[in-house]
Design a protein around this motif. Sequence first.
Motif, PDB file in Angstrom:
ATOM      1  N   MET A  20       0.822  -1.210   0.000  1.00  0.00           N
ATOM      2  CA  MET A  20       0.000   0.000   0.000  1.00  0.00           C
ATOM      3  C   MET A  20       0.854   1.258   0.000  1.00  0.00           C
ATOM      4  O   MET A  20       0.495   2.264  -0.620  1.00  0.00           O
ATOM      5  N   ILE A  21       1.989   1.220   0.683  1.00  0.00           N
ATOM      6  CA  ILE A  21       2.898   2.375   0.674  1.00  0.00           C
ATOM      7  C   ILE A  21       3.325   2.693  -0.752  1.00  0.00           C
ATOM      8  O   ILE A  21       3.293   3.853  -1.194  1.00  0.00           O
ATOM      9  N   ALA A  22       3.702   1.643  -1.490  1.00  0.00           N
ATOM     10  CA  ALA A  22       4.137   1.845  -2.875  1.00  0.00           C
ATOM     11  C   ALA A  22       2.993   2.338  -3.751  1.00  0.00           C
ATOM     12  O   ALA A  22       3.162   3.269  -4.557  1.00  0.00           O
ATOM     13  N   ILE A  75      13.707   8.357  -1.183  1.00  0.00           N
ATOM     14  CA  ILE A  75      13.802   9.437  -0.193  1.00  0.00           C
ATOM     15  C   ILE A  75      12.594   9.407   0.738  1.00  0.00           C
ATOM     16  O   ILE A  75      12.717   9.585   1.958  1.00  0.00           O
ATOM     17  N   TYR A  76      11.407   9.153   0.154  1.00  0.00           N
ATOM     18  CA  TYR A  76      10.176   9.078   0.958  1.00  0.00           C
ATOM     19  C   TYR A  76      10.239   7.918   1.948  1.00  0.00           C
ATOM     20  O   TYR A  76       9.864   8.067   3.120  1.00  0.00           O
ATOM     21  N   LEU A  77      10.720   6.758   1.500  1.00  0.00           N
ATOM     22  CA  LEU A  77      10.827   5.604   2.390  1.00  0.00           C
ATOM     23  C   LEU A  77      11.815   5.866   3.523  1.00  0.00           C
ATOM     24  O   LEU A  77      11.575   5.486   4.673  1.00  0.00           O
ATOM     25  N   THR A  78      12.918   6.536   3.191  1.00  0.00           N
ATOM     26  CA  THR A  78      13.917   6.857   4.216  1.00  0.00           C
ATOM     27  C   THR A  78      13.318   7.761   5.295  1.00  0.00           C
ATOM     28  O   THR A  78      13.525   7.553   6.493  1.00  0.00           O
ATOM     29  N   PHE A 298      -3.359   9.197   3.252  1.00  0.00           N
ATOM     30  CA  PHE A 298      -3.774   7.858   2.845  1.00  0.00           C
ATOM     31  C   PHE A 298      -3.053   6.781   3.644  1.00  0.00           C
ATOM     32  O   PHE A 298      -3.613   5.705   3.889  1.00  0.00           O
ATOM     33  N   LEU A 299      -1.818   7.063   4.046  1.00  0.00           N
ATOM     34  CA  LEU A 299      -1.078   6.092   4.852  1.00  0.00           C
ATOM     35  C   LEU A 299      -1.737   5.894   6.215  1.00  0.00           C
ATOM     36  O   LEU A 299      -1.893   4.760   6.694  1.00  0.00           O
TER      37      LEU A 299
END
Length: 329
Positions: A20-22, A75-78, A298-299
């Motif tokens: 879902m994150i992706a 960058i967002y995941l980090t 949304f997360l």
Amino acid sequence: MIGILLFRKFLRYIITFLAMIALIFFISHLMPGSPLKNILGEETYFRMLSQNPETLEELNKEYGLNRPLVEQFIIYLTALVNADLGYSYKYRQPISELILFRLKWTLLLLLPSTVLGAMLGAFFGALTGWNHRSGQDSIFTSWLLFVYSMPHYWLAMLFVLVFAFHLDLLPLSGICSAGSQGFQRLVDILVHMALPVSVLTSLNVSYNYLIMRGSVVQIMGEGFVLTARAKGLMERDVLFRHVLRNAMLPLVTVIALDFGFMVSGALLVEIVFSWGGMGTLVYDAVMARDYPLLHGSFLVIACCVLAANFIADVLYVVLDPRLRAGETT
């Protein structure tokens, strides 16, 4: 063995959460338009695009919009690993602060409507399921099936038209009136939330009613019901002490699914009633192409839905011995 079963389910939810994150990240970037158009204004944006494109490129670089999408995702995941949801382009505030403020207003609508919807839907569904060939069953089922088929926003607009516009019984929109304080503010909030909670509860009742009615009708043919009747128990005792206890098991999962559907439905209802919760926050983020705010909103919504479904899975395993027996054999 129960621990192993729950651990497997937990792993599935973790995989779902990562997927879902992706999806949230990449789907939001498929929207046409640029965040800079909202930040600068359309007239300024197009003037800079034609007369001073290098300044526009510098702004894209400042916001990180010139990087490849995969690099932006890394960058967002980090940042996400460090519990940093980012900074809103539109509101110029940390996203975590915005979401914490707005989420409480959405939950203020969701929690009472979910609880009331589950209780009323279960009660009336059990009664009409027990008398499923009666005229009362036909009227209730037809009406609630009609309500269930209505879109959330359409029913919300219908409530506004009838109760706020024509009858002038309740306020049209907003959370509370300006200047209200103390106990008066509390009462004012309750009055303003009456219509959106009524809409969400009506939709929730219709869904739970249909599930409970079908479950009761199915269970009525089981052997333990015939045995209870043969013992001379009153029909009321057979229904509430035997049938209802077994029919409640599917409703546990349904309530969690309800919460997921209610989250998405509440977003639309909030927009109709201008309720300052997550719905209007997501709407503003979409209109402004505020990617970080969209991702964060949304997360959080996805986390709430996944958590509700995981709790339902846990309760289902605990309450249903047949499921545990099936897993251990």
